[in-house]
Design an enzyme around this catalytic site. Sequence first.
Site, mmCIF file in Angstrom:
data_model
loop_
_atom_site.group_PDB
_atom_site.id
_atom_site.type_symbol
_atom_site.label_atom_id
_atom_site.label_comp_id
_atom_site.label_asym_id
_atom_site.label_seq_id
_atom_site.Cartn_x
_atom_site.Cartn_y
_atom_site.Cartn_z
ATOM 1 N N GLU A 266 -6.410 -18.271 10.416
ATOM 2 C CA GLU A 266 -6.111 -17.686 9.093
ATOM 3 C C GLU A 266 -6.401 -18.698 7.985
ATOM 4 O O GLU A 266 -6.936 -18.356 6.932
ATOM 5 C CB GLU A 266 -4.659 -17.221 9.012
ATOM 6 N N TRP A 269 -9.875 -18.520 7.280
ATOM 7 C CA TRP A 269 -10.254 -17.384 6.425
ATOM 8 C C TRP A 269 -10.299 -17.816 4.960
ATOM 9 O O TRP A 269 -11.122 -17.361 4.165
ATOM 10 C CB TRP A 269 -9.245 -16.224 6.566
ATOM 11 N N TRP A 297 -16.901 6.858 -5.455
ATOM 12 C CA TRP A 297 -15.562 6.675 -6.037
ATOM 13 C C TRP A 297 -15.188 7.777 -7.002
ATOM 14 O O TRP A 297 -16.030 8.314 -7.716
ATOM 15 C CB TRP A 297 -15.480 5.335 -6.797
ATOM 16 N N ASN A 338 0.637 -9.382 4.705
ATOM 17 C CA ASN A 338 -0.802 -9.203 4.914
ATOM 18 C C ASN A 338 -1.156 -7.863 5.551
ATOM 19 O O ASN A 338 -2.071 -7.176 5.109
ATOM 20 C CB ASN A 338 -1.356 -10.340 5.768
ATOM 21 N N TRP A 356 -12.573 -0.126 -5.241
ATOM 22 C CA TRP A 356 -11.799 -1.296 -4.822
ATOM 23 C C TRP A 356 -11.491 -2.248 -5.982
ATOM 24 O O TRP A 356 -10.489 -2.958 -5.973
ATOM 25 C CB TRP A 356 -12.505 -2.050 -3.685
ATOM 26 N N TRP A 379 -10.658 -7.561 -0.462
ATOM 27 C CA TRP A 379 -10.865 -6.193 -0.956
ATOM 28 C C TRP A 379 -12.205 -5.654 -0.479
ATOM 29 O O TRP A 379 -12.301 -4.512 -0.043
ATOM 30 C CB TRP A 379 -10.750 -6.122 -2.484
HETATM 31 C C1 LIG Z 1 -6.544 -6.520 -0.059
HETATM 32 C C2 LIG Z 1 -6.119 -7.950 0.190
HETATM 33 C C3 LIG Z 1 -6.021 -8.837 -0.873
HETATM 34 C C4 LIG Z 1 -5.642 -10.173 -0.654
HETATM 35 N N1 LIG Z 1 -5.546 -11.028 -1.731
HETATM 36 C C5 LIG Z 1 -5.208 -12.327 -1.520
HETATM 37 C C6 LIG Z 1 -5.097 -13.237 -2.611
HETATM 38 O O1 LIG Z 1 -5.348 -12.899 -3.764
HETATM 39 N N2 LIG Z 1 -4.709 -14.522 -2.344
HETATM 40 C C7 LIG Z 1 -4.464 -14.943 -1.060
HETATM 41 O O2 LIG Z 1 -4.122 -16.120 -0.876
HETATM 42 N N3 LIG Z 1 -4.596 -14.117 -0.014
HETATM 43 C C8 LIG Z 1 -4.951 -12.827 -0.189
HETATM 44 N N4 LIG Z 1 -5.044 -11.981 0.889
HETATM 45 C C9 LIG Z 1 -4.947 -12.546 2.263
HETATM 46 C C10 LIG Z 1 -3.558 -12.526 2.910
HETATM 47 O O3 LIG Z 1 -2.975 -11.264 2.786
HETATM 48 C C11 LIG Z 1 -2.617 -13.576 2.310
HETATM 49 O O4 LIG Z 1 -3.229 -14.841 2.282
HETATM 50 C C12 LIG Z 1 -1.360 -13.688 3.167
HETATM 51 O O5 LIG Z 1 -0.701 -12.455 3.253
HETATM 52 C C13 LIG Z 1 -0.435 -14.712 2.550
HETATM 53 O O6 LIG Z 1 0.757 -14.797 3.250
HETATM 54 P P1 LIG Z 1 1.106 -16.074 4.121
HETATM 55 O O7 LIG Z 1 0.981 -17.302 3.293
HETATM 56 O O8 LIG Z 1 2.423 -15.808 4.765
HETATM 57 O O9 LIG Z 1 -0.055 -16.054 5.193
HETATM 58 P P2 LIG Z 1 -0.153 -16.680 6.664
HETATM 59 O O10 LIG Z 1 -0.369 -15.539 7.588
HETATM 60 O O11 LIG Z 1 0.975 -17.587 6.952
HETATM 61 O O12 LIG Z 1 -1.528 -17.478 6.599
HETATM 62 C C14 LIG Z 1 -1.608 -18.852 6.193
HETATM 63 C C15 LIG Z 1 -2.576 -19.024 5.058
HETATM 64 O O13 LIG Z 1 -3.890 -18.671 5.455
HETATM 65 C C16 LIG Z 1 -4.582 -18.066 4.361
HETATM 66 N N5 LIG Z 1 -4.926 -16.688 4.731
HETATM 67 C C17 LIG Z 1 -4.277 -15.876 5.579
HETATM 68 N N6 LIG Z 1 -4.921 -14.699 5.689
HETATM 69 C C18 LIG Z 1 -5.995 -14.774 4.883
HETATM 70 C C19 LIG Z 1 -7.055 -13.885 4.566
HETATM 71 N N7 LIG Z 1 -7.149 -12.664 5.113
HETATM 72 N N8 LIG Z 1 -7.983 -14.278 3.679
HETATM 73 C C20 LIG Z 1 -7.934 -15.499 3.112
HETATM 74 N N9 LIG Z 1 -6.962 -16.394 3.384
HETATM 75 C C21 LIG Z 1 -6.007 -16.039 4.256
HETATM 76 C C22 LIG Z 1 -3.618 -18.061 3.173
HETATM 77 O O14 LIG Z 1 -3.878 -19.191 2.385
HETATM 78 C C23 LIG Z 1 -2.270 -18.146 3.860
HETATM 79 O O15 LIG Z 1 -1.269 -18.723 3.065
HETATM 80 C C24 LIG Z 1 -5.391 -10.633 0.674
HETATM 81 C C25 LIG Z 1 -5.490 -9.712 1.741
HETATM 82 C C26 LIG Z 1 -5.835 -8.391 1.506
HETATM 83 C C27 LIG Z 1 -5.945 -7.445 2.678
#
Ligand SMILES: Cc1cc2nc3c(=O)[nH]c(=O)nc-3n(C[C@H](O)[C@H](O)[C@H](O)COP(=O)(O)OP(=O)(O)OC[C@H]3O[C@@H](n4cnc5c(N)ncnc54)[C@H](O)[C@@H]3O)c2cc1C
Length: 460
Positions: A266, A269, A297, A338, A356, A379
Site C-alpha cells: 500500500e 501505491w 456521463w 479505503n 469522476w 478516482w
Molecule cells: C476514490 C479514492 C480516492 C482516494 N484519495 C486519496 C487521497 O486523496 N489521499 C490519499 O492519501 N489516499 C487516497 N486514497 C487511497 C486510500 O484510500 C487512502 O490512502 C487510505 O484509505 C488512507 O488510510 P490509511 O492511512 O489508514 O491507509 P493504510 O491502509 O494504512 O495504508 C498506508 C498508507 O499507504 C498509502 N496508501 C494506501 N492505499 C493507497 C492507495 N490506494 N493509493 C495511494 N496510496 C495509498 C497511504 O499513504 C496510506 O496512509 C483514495 C482511494 C480511493 C478509492
Amino acid sequence: MTAPQIVWLRRDLRLADQPAFHAAAQEGPVIAVYVLDDEAPGEHAIGGAGRWWLHHSLESLARDLGKHGSRIVLRKGDAATELANIARESGAARVHAIRHYEPWWRDAEDALAKTVDLALYDGNFLLPPGAVTTASGEPYKIYTPFAKAVLDEMPPREPLPAPSTIHRPDSWPQGDALDDWKLLPVRPDWSGGIADFWDVGEAAARRRLEEWSDRVADYETSRNLPSVVGSSRLSPHLHWGEISPAQVWHRLHGRRGQGWATFAKELIWRDYAQNVIAQFPGYPRESYRKYDERKLWRHPAAGRLIARDLRRWQRGLTGYPIVDAGMRQLWQTGWMHNRVRMIAASFLVKHLLIDWREGERWFWDCLVDADYANNGVNWQWVSGTGVDSNMFPRIMAPLRQSEKFDAAGYIRAFVPELAGCRDAAIHDPPDEERGAYPTKMIGHKEARERALEAYRNSKG
Ligand SMILES: Cc1cc2nc3c(=O)[nH]c(=O)nc-3n(C[C@H](O)[C@H](O)[C@H](O)COP(=O)(O)OP(=O)(O)OC[C@H]3O[C@@H](n4cnc5c(N)ncnc54)[C@H](O)[C@@H]3O)c2cc1C
C-alpha cells in the site's frame, strides 16, 4: 556571520528525516519559509479540510522550531517570487527544498532555480519517481511491475535524525501571522468532528506509527473491515509530510506476518501514484482513456435532477447505507475508510453515471489527506478511465460489499437513523426499518444495466 540558509516547506512539515532541513542546518542559520499560493494550483488550491490540517500542522512545527529558538516565516503569493524576495532581503546563500511533483510545484521550482541557488532533495517517497524503469528505460505505467521493481530496491535509505541545533539568523524577514490566513472554518465551524478524530503534527504522526506497529500484523484481514480500526490512518501525516515513508518502512519492516507485506504494497501505491503524475502531470484533471465522455456521463450542469443526485451522494443520502456511512464519515472526520472510498466512488461513477472529476473535487475539498496524485490516480482507477486495467465494466454491488465486509457497526456509527436496525437488515433495510432514512436513489440492477449501456455507447 555566515549567510542564512532558507528551507522551503511544502508537504514536508517535519524536522526528522527532512533532508532539506538537515542540509540547511549544517550550512548555517536557518530561515524556514512556508508560502501559501492559492493561484498557481488552480482548482487544486488546498481544500477546506486540508486548510484545517495545514493550520494545525504549521502551528505544531512552529512550536517544535520554537524549542530551538527558531520559527517559520509565512508568506502568501507566488512561491518563487516570495522566496526570491526573502533570499534577497536576508542575504541567504541558498534555498533548500524537498522535490515535489505536483505540476504547479515543478513550475515553481523551475522558476526559482533561475533566480537563486536552489538545492533539491528527495525525501517524500520510498524512491523518487523515475528511479525504477522498465527494461527499455521507460517509466512504469502499471502498478504490479512497478511495485515489484520498487520492492527489489528496498529498504529505502536510513532516515536522517532531526537537526540537533538550528541556528537563528541575525534578523527575521517579515512574515504573516498564521491566524490572518484564516485557514480554519468559522460560521459555520464544521471542523469539530475532524478535531475530535485527529491529532496533528510530527509528534502525533510518530505516536500513530508506534500504535500501528503493534497492529500491522493483522492488516491483511483487518484492512477491509470498516467497522474496526484496521488500517494505519497515517495518510494525512504522510500527505503533509509529518512523517516520511522511509521512517514508516524502517519502523515496521520485519514485523511478523503477511500484514507487513501487504502494508508495504500500500505504501508503494503512494509511490506509484506519484510516478503516474510525474509522467502525466494533468492526470487528476483529465481521463487517460478516450471515451466519448458526452455519452458516458450525466453532467450535473446539464440538469437539475442530475445536480440533485450529486448533492444526495455528497450528503450521504443515497439510500445505500454503506455509501452514506462513508460519505458522512468523510464530512464528519475528513477521512474515509479505503474499502468504502472504493464503494462510494464506484457508486457515483457507475450507479449515478456522474463524471469522476465531480467526485475527485468533492474528496479534494473534504479529505484531510487530499492528495493530487493519490486522489486522481484512485478516482481514475475506480472509474476505469486511467492508465491501468479498465475497471468500468466491473460494477461493485454496494449491498453485497457491505455484508461481505461486515459494515454493520460502521453504518450504525455514521447513519444514526439506522442505529436500531438488526444486523441482518442494516445493509439493505426493509421499508419498516428505514424510519427517516431515504429510499434508494436507483436500484442496483437498473443502475448496472444503465452503466453498461452507457459504457458500450461511449467506447471510441
Ligand atoms: C476514490 C479514492 C480516492 C482516494 N484519495 C486519496 C487521497 O486523496 N489521499 C490519499 O492519501 N489516499 C487516497 N486514497 C487511497 C486510500 O484510500 C487512502 O490512502 C487510505 O484509505 C488512507 O488510510 P490509511 O492511512 O489508514 O491507509 P493504510 O491502509 O494504512 O495504508 C498506508 C498508507 O499507504 C498509502 N496508501 C494506501 N492505499 C493507497 C492507495 N490506494 N493509493 C495511494 N496510496 C495509498 C497511504 O499513504 C496510506 O496512509 C483514495 C482511494 C480511493 C478509492
